[in-house]
Scaffold this motif. Structure first.
Motif, PDB file in Angstrom:
ATOM      1  N   LEU A  95       0.891  -1.154  -0.064  1.00 32.86           N
ATOM      2  CA  LEU A  95      -0.248   0.167  -0.082  1.00 32.86           C
ATOM      3  C   LEU A  95       0.906   1.054   0.048  1.00 32.86           C
ATOM      4  N   GLU A  96       1.076   2.068  -1.072  1.00 29.70           N
ATOM      5  CA  GLU A  96       1.904   3.225  -1.239  1.00 29.70           C
ATOM      6  C   GLU A  96       1.035   4.448  -1.260  1.00 29.70           C
ATOM      7  N   PRO A  97       1.965   5.507  -0.963  1.00 24.16           N
ATOM      8  CA  PRO A  97       3.254   5.379  -0.857  1.00 24.16           C
ATOM      9  C   PRO A  97       3.688   5.055   0.699  1.00 24.16           C
ATOM     10  N   ALA A  98       4.840   4.446   0.918  1.00 22.56           N
ATOM     11  CA  ALA A  98       5.245   3.373   2.123  1.00 22.56           C
ATOM     12  C   ALA A  98       5.276   4.516   3.150  1.00 22.56           C
ATOM     13  N   ASN A  99       5.862   5.580   3.257  1.00 20.27           N
ATOM     14  CA  ASN A  99       6.147   6.344   4.456  1.00 20.27           C
ATOM     15  C   ASN A  99       5.345   7.654   4.554  1.00 20.27           C
ATOM     16  N   ASP A 100       4.081   7.811   3.622  1.00 21.29           N
ATOM     17  CA  ASP A 100       3.351   8.981   3.805  1.00 21.29           C
ATOM     18  C   ASP A 100       1.832   8.480   3.935  1.00 21.29           C
ATOM     19  N   PHE A 101       1.020   9.297   4.487  1.00 12.69           N
ATOM     20  CA  PHE A 101      -0.280   9.304   4.404  1.00 12.69           C
ATOM     21  C   PHE A 101      -1.044  10.419   3.931  1.00 12.69           C
ATOM     22  N   PRO A 102      -2.010   9.972   3.281  1.00  4.35           N
ATOM     23  CA  PRO A 102      -2.849   9.058   2.999  1.00  4.35           C
ATOM     24  C   PRO A 102      -2.164   7.966   1.868  1.00  4.35           C
ATOM     25  N   LYS A 103      -2.641   6.776   1.737  1.00  6.39           N
ATOM     26  CA  LYS A 103      -2.205   5.941   0.669  1.00  6.39           C
ATOM     27  C   LYS A 103      -2.986   6.198  -0.514  1.00  6.39           C
ATOM     28  N   ASP A 104      -2.574   5.904  -1.822  1.00  4.22           N
ATOM     29  CA  ASP A 104      -3.323   6.121  -2.945  1.00  4.22           C
ATOM     30  C   ASP A 104      -3.120   5.058  -4.243  1.00  4.22           C
ATOM     31  N   ARG A 105      -2.292   4.074  -4.081  1.00  8.16           N
ATOM     32  CA  ARG A 105      -2.277   3.018  -4.864  1.00  8.16           C
ATOM     33  C   ARG A 105      -1.836   1.575  -4.170  1.00  8.16           C
ATOM     34  N   LEU A 106      -1.813   0.460  -4.979  1.00 13.28           N
ATOM     35  CA  LEU A 106      -1.724  -0.691  -4.761  1.00 13.28           C
ATOM     36  C   LEU A 106      -0.648  -1.183  -5.658  1.00 13.28           C
ATOM     37  N   GLU A 107       0.351  -1.811  -5.138  1.00 11.87           N
ATOM     38  CA  GLU A 107       1.367  -2.468  -5.830  1.00 11.87           C
ATOM     39  C   GLU A 107       1.818  -3.761  -5.580  1.00 11.87           C
ATOM     40  N   LEU A 108       2.025  -4.621  -6.423  1.00 15.53           N
ATOM     41  CA  LEU A 108       2.125  -6.033  -6.148  1.00 15.53           C
ATOM     42  C   LEU A 108       3.576  -6.163  -5.340  1.00 15.53           C
ATOM     43  N   SER A 109       3.561  -7.052  -4.437  1.00 15.14           N
ATOM     44  CA  SER A 109       4.760  -7.311  -3.354  1.00 15.14           C
ATOM     45  C   SER A 109       5.621  -8.036  -4.230  1.00 15.14           C
ATOM     46  N   ASN A 110       6.891  -8.275  -3.786  1.00 18.47           N
ATOM     47  CA  ASN A 110       8.160  -8.814  -4.387  1.00 18.47           C
ATOM     48  C   ASN A 110       7.698 -10.419  -4.488  1.00 18.47           C
ATOM     49  N   ASP A 111       6.938 -10.741  -3.514  1.00 15.79           N
ATOM     50  CA  ASP A 111       6.616 -12.477  -3.448  1.00 15.79           C
ATOM     51  C   ASP A 111       5.286 -12.525  -3.341  1.00 15.79           C
ATOM     52  N   SER A 112       4.533 -11.661  -4.008  1.00 16.62           N
ATOM     53  CA  SER A 112       3.104 -11.874  -4.325  1.00 16.62           C
ATOM     54  C   SER A 112       2.549 -13.238  -5.041  1.00 16.62           C
ATOM     55  N   ASP A 113       1.594 -13.824  -4.561  1.00 12.80           N
ATOM     56  CA  ASP A 113       1.148 -15.113  -5.411  1.00 12.80           C
ATOM     57  C   ASP A 113       0.198 -14.663  -6.487  1.00 12.80           C
ATOM     58  N   TYR A 114      -0.075 -13.314  -6.919  1.00 11.73           N
ATOM     59  CA  TYR A 114      -0.651 -12.885  -7.907  1.00 11.73           C
ATOM     60  C   TYR A 114       0.053 -12.179  -8.987  1.00 11.73           C
ATOM     61  N   GLY A 115      -0.731 -12.171 -10.147  1.00 13.22           N
ATOM     62  CA  GLY A 115       0.106 -11.361 -11.163  1.00 13.22           C
ATOM     63  C   GLY A 115      -0.419 -10.347 -11.549  1.00 13.22           C
ATOM     64  N   GLY A 116      -1.527  -9.680 -10.836  1.00 12.14           N
ATOM     65  CA  GLY A 116      -2.135  -8.601 -11.056  1.00 12.14           C
ATOM     66  C   GLY A 116      -3.444  -8.260 -10.308  1.00 12.14           C
ATOM     67  N   PHE A 117      -3.958  -7.175 -10.206  1.00 10.62           N
ATOM     68  CA  PHE A 117      -5.317  -7.195  -9.650  1.00 10.62           C
ATOM     69  C   PHE A 117      -6.393  -7.122 -10.271  1.00 10.62           C
ATOM     70  N   ALA A 118      -6.895  -8.404 -10.460  1.00  5.79           N
ATOM     71  CA  ALA A 118      -7.875  -9.009 -11.302  1.00  5.79           C
ATOM     72  C   ALA A 118      -7.987  -8.197 -12.855  1.00  5.79           C
ATOM     73  N   SER A 119      -6.865  -8.172 -13.402  1.00  3.67           N
ATOM     74  CA  SER A 119      -6.619  -7.567 -14.610  1.00  3.67           C
ATOM     75  C   SER A 119      -7.724  -7.487 -15.637  1.00  3.67           C
ATOM     76  N   GLY A 120      -8.309  -6.545 -16.317  1.00  2.00           N
ATOM     77  CA  GLY A 120      -9.180  -6.365 -17.248  1.00  2.00           C
ATOM     78  C   GLY A 120     -10.557  -6.692 -16.883  1.00  2.00           C
ATOM     79  N   VAL A 121     -10.856  -6.936 -15.583  1.00  3.12           N
ATOM     80  CA  VAL A 121     -12.269  -7.196 -14.952  1.00  3.12           C
ATOM     81  C   VAL A 121     -12.881  -6.013 -14.594  1.00  3.12           C
TER      82      VAL A 121
END
Length: 274
Positions: A95-121
């Protein structure tokens, strides 16, 4: 929407309207609410904290979302059947940005089990959490007031709260009692105040004697701009709500024109570029 970024207590102080009498609470509160919604519209964001579910179209890689302070549940509809069958763990995304509030975007982690956030749906991402800008400093933008609930207990359906003293409280304040948000509509007397229960997506609940009362805070410039807007609207009554007044001796004087310069600067600083 029952939210105000500044309070009647401040509006009536010597720095602003300089009103001592405990009158016109509702009208002043409405002025502050209207000014707060103006700030929301102009900044393209909301500063109050709303708790619940929001939906976003799916995307791969990273996903831009509305201002958010924390996420309690993130689910994906990967096969476009309107069923959110995949629950992402907190370790699957950043949940980014890492060191600030509020957060405004999601990014996949380095060891995520997913390839995206329901891409295209379409509406493929379901985010449950605390949404909004808050105070811009923390995930929990509320502070202890030092006051306690004196009702024993405060019942679910009660719209009046009793505390030891209401001198530091004012109409327009959003309070937190455990997991519930309540909104002060007016101060009744030295120990009681009238509220709207379970606001901003929360649910009204019973609270035992001595439950702490916390107060939601917003960025100081936003609070000041809200007060300026409300004060300008209130003072227009002195000119019968005209844009200009005058006399043969003084000539015409413009008393209301365009956005206030200070408010403009605040909007510029807090504007969200979509």
């Amino acid at each position: 929407m029952l939210n105000a970024y500044a309070y009647v207590l401040t509006f009536k102080s010597e720095e602003y309207a300089s009103i001592v009498a405990n009158t016109e609470q509702v009208r002043f509160r409405q002025l502050l609410e209207n000014a707060s919604r103006h700030m929301d519209r102009q900044c393209h964001r909301t500063f109050y904290c709303w708790e619940g579910i929001k939906y976003y179209n799916g995307k791969g890689g990273n996903l831009l979302i509305d201002d958010i302070l924390s996420i309690s549940l993130l689910r994906l509809d990967k096969d476009a059947d309107d069923v959110y069958e995949a629950t992402m763990a907190a370790t699957d995304y950043y949940l980014e940005p890492a060191n600030d509030f509020p957060k405004d975007r999601l990014e996949l982690s380095n060891d995520s089990d997913y390839g995206g956030f329901a891409s295209g749906v379409r509406r493929g991402v379901e985010v449950t959490g605390v949404h909004g800008y808050g105070d811009g400093e923390s995930a929990t933008p509320f502070v202890a007031t030092g006051l306690l609930v004196v009702d024993n207990p405060l019942l679910v359906g009660s719209t009046t709260i009793t505390t030891s003293a209401t001198a530091t409280l004012g109409a327009g304040m959003t309070l937190r009692l455990e997991s519930e948000q309540v909104y002060i509509e007016s101060i009744t007397n030295a120990t009681t105040f009238l509220v709207e229960r379970g606001v901003n997506g929360t649910t009204a609940a019973a609270h035992v004697l001595n439950t702490p009362i916390s107060l939601y805070e917003y960025p100081m410039p936003i609070r000041q701009a809200t007060l300026v807007l409300a004060m300008r609207a209130w003072k227009r009554k002195d000119s019968a709500f005209q844009d200009a007044v005058g006399s043969p001796d003084t000539g015409m004087v413009v008393v209301f024109k365009d956005e206030d310069p200070f408010v403009k600067s605040v909007i510029h600083d807090y504007f969200r570029y979509l």
